[in-house]
Design a protein around this motif. Structure first.
Motif, PDB file in Angstrom:
ATOM      1  N   VAL A 286      25.046  83.235 -28.595  1.00 42.96           N
ATOM      2  CA  VAL A 286      25.797  84.025 -29.552  1.00 42.96           C
ATOM      3  C   VAL A 286      27.375  83.163 -29.378  1.00 42.96           C
ATOM      4  O   VAL A 286      27.945  83.044 -30.430  1.00 42.96           O
ATOM      5  CB  VAL A 286      26.154  85.630 -28.677  1.00 42.96           C
ATOM      6  CG1 VAL A 286      27.484  85.955 -29.605  1.00 42.96           C
ATOM      7  CG2 VAL A 286      24.951  86.174 -29.070  1.00 42.96           C
ATOM      8  N   ALA A 287      27.798  82.674 -28.018  1.00 45.01           N
ATOM      9  CA  ALA A 287      29.186  82.307 -27.931  1.00 45.01           C
ATOM     10  C   ALA A 287      28.898  80.870 -28.589  1.00 45.01           C
ATOM     11  O   ALA A 287      30.073  80.224 -29.369  1.00 45.01           O
ATOM     12  CB  ALA A 287      29.392  81.980 -26.457  1.00 45.01           C
ATOM     13  N   GLY A 288      27.808  79.956 -28.476  1.00 41.20           N
ATOM     14  CA  GLY A 288      27.834  78.873 -29.384  1.00 41.20           C
ATOM     15  C   GLY A 288      27.959  78.955 -30.673  1.00 41.20           C
ATOM     16  O   GLY A 288      28.553  78.374 -31.584  1.00 41.20           O
ATOM     17  N   LEU A 290      29.274  81.331 -32.324  1.00 39.57           N
ATOM     18  CA  LEU A 290      30.480  81.890 -32.785  1.00 39.57           C
ATOM     19  C   LEU A 290      31.470  80.570 -33.005  1.00 39.57           C
ATOM     20  O   LEU A 290      32.199  80.499 -33.717  1.00 39.57           O
ATOM     21  CB  LEU A 290      31.070  82.847 -31.813  1.00 39.57           C
ATOM     22  CG  LEU A 290      30.437  84.457 -32.050  1.00 39.57           C
ATOM     23  CD1 LEU A 290      30.782  85.170 -30.714  1.00 39.57           C
ATOM     24  CD2 LEU A 290      30.883  84.999 -33.091  1.00 39.57           C
TER      25      LEU A 290
ATOM     26  N   ILE B 424      28.089  89.343 -24.671  1.00 37.92           N
ATOM     27  CA  ILE B 424      28.157  87.902 -24.955  1.00 37.92           C
ATOM     28  C   ILE B 424      28.351  87.008 -23.712  1.00 37.92           C
ATOM     29  O   ILE B 424      29.309  87.089 -22.787  1.00 37.92           O
ATOM     30  CB  ILE B 424      29.136  87.456 -25.716  1.00 37.92           C
ATOM     31  CG1 ILE B 424      29.075  88.280 -27.104  1.00 37.92           C
ATOM     32  CG2 ILE B 424      29.303  86.035 -26.172  1.00 37.92           C
ATOM     33  CD1 ILE B 424      30.108  88.073 -28.237  1.00 37.92           C
ATOM     34  N   GLY B 430      25.922  79.330 -22.140  1.00 39.61           N
ATOM     35  CA  GLY B 430      26.299  80.319 -23.210  1.00 39.61           C
ATOM     36  C   GLY B 430      27.157  79.506 -24.422  1.00 39.61           C
ATOM     37  O   GLY B 430      26.903  80.056 -25.547  1.00 39.61           O
ATOM     38  N   GLN B 431      28.195  79.033 -24.009  1.00 43.36           N
ATOM     39  CA  GLN B 431      29.178  78.238 -24.770  1.00 43.36           C
ATOM     40  C   GLN B 431      28.367  77.229 -25.702  1.00 43.36           C
ATOM     41  O   GLN B 431      28.719  77.017 -26.966  1.00 43.36           O
ATOM     42  CB  GLN B 431      30.304  77.708 -24.124  1.00 43.36           C
ATOM     43  CG  GLN B 431      31.011  78.792 -23.769  1.00 43.36           C
ATOM     44  CD  GLN B 431      32.552  78.278 -23.050  1.00 43.36           C
ATOM     45  OE1 GLN B 431      33.047  77.195 -23.716  1.00 43.36           O
ATOM     46  NE2 GLN B 431      32.736  78.659 -21.755  1.00 43.36           N
ATOM     47  N   ALA B 432      27.423  76.346 -25.146  1.00 39.33           N
ATOM     48  CA  ALA B 432      26.488  75.759 -25.799  1.00 39.33           C
ATOM     49  C   ALA B 432      27.085  74.500 -26.504  1.00 39.33           C
ATOM     50  O   ALA B 432      26.638  73.819 -27.561  1.00 39.33           O
ATOM     51  CB  ALA B 432      25.369  76.410 -26.870  1.00 39.33           C
ATOM     52  N   ILE B 436      25.871  71.548 -29.494  1.00 43.19           N
ATOM     53  CA  ILE B 436      26.618  71.259 -30.680  1.00 43.19           C
ATOM     54  C   ILE B 436      26.893  69.745 -30.753  1.00 43.19           C
ATOM     55  O   ILE B 436      26.900  69.116 -31.718  1.00 43.19           O
ATOM     56  CB  ILE B 436      27.912  72.064 -30.880  1.00 43.19           C
ATOM     57  CG1 ILE B 436      27.424  73.639 -30.823  1.00 43.19           C
ATOM     58  CG2 ILE B 436      28.769  71.724 -32.098  1.00 43.19           C
ATOM     59  CD1 ILE B 436      28.578  74.610 -30.866  1.00 43.19           C
TER      60      ILE B 436
END
Lengths: 525, 525
Positions: A286-288, A290, B424, B430-432, B436
């Motif tokens: 979810v955080a990625g 967003l 979240i 989580g930030q992934a 990206i």
């Protein structure tokens, strides 16, 4: 669709009223004798938004979006003008890749994009406010198929298109006529937008969306809007809101940018929307998702402001996930709910209106799966503080089909969301202390004077639910919700009457369409 | 229900483990080789509650509740002891009407009732925390009928009862075995509670609820719990949570008060619950309903503390409306949603755990109506910060039927709510950002290393939804959600294996039941 001829005749019937009204006393009497269609104004929410990220969480997402914009950059493909606009604005443009100085897109947006705008309808009573604590519901957008209990699933036609416009027009809590309520595949691709835009104008008086499949088709939409509203009016007011999808991850492509520029230049609104199936177009978290969404929106929305400062632009996100087994899109699951709720927070911090959600589902039928998934999308959509809700009714099968039964079932849910938005009435009548005193312990409130006084408005009345006893339900044929919905949409189409449209405007629109159709041969690209 | 014999035999099979384990190496091997049943712990919510009343609104409701308690009063019927308890506590008792000095019930509750308590299960891994930011899901409670696609609707039997206990046991996000999962009408009324309580103990190791239909039956529940947990353990710990309904408006009757006193005296928990169909048992307005509910809860919950200070007590409200046309109860509509959200706020201010909602609906079938209404009850239930969620799965037809398909469909939704509660993930994973960076613009995330690393846990996996292509769905028989659910509950019952139960305890329970059954003739009152 045996109803269509009948309703089209009805549409030709009562057409005289409005500022340029013609026709005699007889026509006016016909208008007056028509039973008034119930219509609800756009929603002004009195309940709070549900927020799932705290200040620290929001700062993390915003920082990550800035990193994406600055270090990875966003592709702007097949649009030299946009590359130049960004170069001139100070961005680092290498080929089609644009890297943005820290904070630039945000500051461009915050300098000129409106926090809220009015989208005008041809009937001023149907104008909507997009932004702030308002919510506007619009129908499903995009499906090439339609589905109903009679036909099953089949390709959509322009007749289906008109039907969904009519159903949206007759739905009290549907504030907007939408855009591609289904894709009329019986018409050539290069001309169908003319019939689609015309249908929104002709069969509804609610605000509508424009064509985005080619910049020329966007321009045609603007031209047709000028016929209805006047060119001068358009220059200062927004009468079209259109859907501009990113080609996620991190790509804006030429077709969408072309349409976006047409609308922005004409002071019309664009919903700048990363179309996300997490796990495919964005990370599985979810955080990625967003951070990527925010980066894509910042780049796209800022572009509208480079084209024309002050043109309305909406922070959009279409949020879904995929099945990790099959890759198929899934709906109504927890992760997109979290994306929507958090994205609403990001949009409010950015200061532009927000679009997400709707009544999304993967089901092929208007069954329990469809309903669970749709409700689990729609309620979070409202609680996210969403300003523009596309796909509010009719969506089936991951957006591949517009469902007739699904449409009226969802429409009932929209009515409930509108009632929910009103919050708790704390007036003296709302507190009802007189009723409690009058009834007292061990009695009931069915006949008390407070109940009688509030009889009409006390509770939301579902158009679909059967709350009767088992015996009565059995006697009435043991219908399920979809079967009742089947009767309802047919009755609505039978009872449909077109809103009045100035015959001069109608003629001018038809003339414009005929000329455009004659100018080039049919084509399916 | 051809599965029952087979599963009962399975239940007799693997029974050796636990503190008083008997049996040889063979039995232990059998236990070890059994595939581990997935079970989720009770929920600890990481998402915020949704609150619909501000400080001023809450103060209005609390003031009105105080006025009801002081000026109108509450009836306590057929219970001399309760009248005396309140007289001694300083209330104004006239006949069966008790009027309460301003603030007295609240101060009694706040002096001794716990904000949160542990309900122990016979398997300590299944203990649940009720209160705080925890949520516990329990099954449907009360229906005299069962419904499934094979039989339609028919009266429930003890075999159905066992089946729902087994399904609840096998549902990962069902944290509690519940109480009257259906009413086994094939057994005499004065003895069926023995088989019901035994079924919860024998076929599940999750915490359960006690009988409330007669004080003696409540006492039997406590006795059976003592056999399982030991009398000493019960004196200091809560192992039973029971449902005590008000006879709204403003009446507590003798049967419920009698059962409540038995449980409170034994340090066991009571969910003190106004059962409200607004418009019948309360005013037609949300604010009026809330004031009455709060007054009824304050009177009932304070009574538990007069009986035994410190006994756990839960603020309950069953909130629904009626159709103003037919008087029939309605579910999943906006007004009960507002009642639930606001009542959660009132409970938190009072400082005791909260119960409301569930997966409520009026539909007779597991159709779209059932799903819309259930989802529109369940998600608000979670967002209200509800601590104990009765009717989490299986509820049909306004609570008249326990649905087999409905149960497993709702169970899937409970799993989603549990995932949603996690909020979240803002960890680095989580930030992934690595994903990206790795994928970049214009590519996809399907095969990237972050996706592969998170493959198993990335998204909630529905047990019911079909997300496949139309063609595949068609090839697989065009099943709707209810038809898939039909296969699922049958498979679950086929695969059910009972959790181990000490044979000595089992024997003692059966002995107790046999003695109680032999003591009096069967009766249906």
């Amino acid at each position: 669709m045996t109803d269509a001829t009948g309703t089209d005749q009805a549409a030709q019937g009562g057409t005289t009223s409005g500022r340029r009204a013609r026709g005699g006393a007889e026509a006016r009497r016909a208008v007056r004798s028509r039973p008034k269609l119930e219509q609800l104004p756009y929603i002004t929410r009195k309940i709070p938004v549900t927020e799932v990220l705290d200040e620290e969480g929001l700062a993390i997402i915003e920082r990550n979006a800035d990193i994406i914009l600055e270090e990875i950059g966003i592709e702007f493909r097949d649009d030299e003008e946009c590359l130049k606009l960004w170069k001139d604005a100070g961005a680092d443009v290498q080929g089609t890749r644009i890297r943005f100085p820290r904070g630039l897109p945000r500051s461009i947006i915050q300098k000129s994009a409106p926090r809220q705008y009015t989208q005008h309808a041809r009937n001023p009573e149907r104008n909507v406010e997009i932004g702030g604590n308002h919510t506007v519901f619009a129908p499903v957008y995009g499906p090439p198929f339609v589905q109903n209990l009679d036909d099953g699933r089949r390709y959509a036609t322009i007749e289906d298109f008109r039907n969904f416009v009519k159903l949206a027009y007759m739905t009290p809590a549907m504030h907007h006529s939408g855009g591609t309520v289904c894709e009329p595949v019986d018409l050539p691709v290069n001309k169908r937008h003319l019939d689609m835009v015309y249908s929104h104008i002709r069969y509804s008086d609610k605000p509508f969306m424009g064509s985005v499949t080619h910049p020329e088709r966007a321009a045609d939409t603007v031209e047709m809007a000028k016929i209805v509203f006047g060119a001068e009016f358009l220059e200062k007011n927004t009468v079209i809101t259109s859907l501009i999808n990113a080609n996620s991850p991190m790509v804006w492509d030429g077709t969408m940018l072309g349409a976006m520029k047409v609308y922005a230049r004409a002071n019309q609104a664009c919903i700048v929307t990363p179309f996300i199936l997490s796990g495919a177009m964005s990370p599985v978290t979810v955080a990625g998702t967003l951070a990527q969404v925010l980066a894509e929106v910042l780049a796209g929305a800022a572009t509208t402001q480079l084209v024309r400062p002050g043109a309305p632009v909406v922070f959009g996100v279409f949020a879904s996930s995929i099945s990790m087994q099959s890759g198929a899109p899934t709906f109504g699951t927890p992760e997109p709910t979290l994306v929507s709720l958090a994205a609403g927070q990001l949009a409010r911090r950015l200061g532009i209106p927000f679009r997400t959600g709707g009544s999304l589902c993967a089901s092929k039928l208007p069954d329990a799966q469809a309903a669970y998934e749709s409700a689990q999308t729609l309620l979070p959509t409202l609680l996210a503080g969403t300003n523009f809700v596309l796909h509010g009714a009719g969506w089936l099968e991951g957006g591949l089909a517009s469902g007739y039964e699904k449409f009226v079932m969802d429409a009932d849910q929209l009515g409930m969301m509108q009632k929910l938005s009103e919050g708790i009435d704390l007036s003296e009548n709302g507190q009802a202390m007189d009723a409690i005193r009058e009834v007292g312990p061990g009695s009931h409130f069915l006949g008390c004077s407070h109940t009688q006084a509030n009889f009409e408005t006390a509770f939301y009345r579902s158009t679909i639910a059967d709350n009767n006893s088992y015996e009565q339900w059995e006697a009435e044929g043991r219908l399920d919700a979809a079967q009742r919905a089947n009767k309802l949409w047919k009755r609505m189409l039978r009872e449909y009457e077109a809103p009045p449209l100035d015959p001069g405007i109608d003629e001018a629109l038809q003339e414009f369409i005929a000329k455009k159709k004659a100018a080039v041969p049919d084509s399916n690209v």
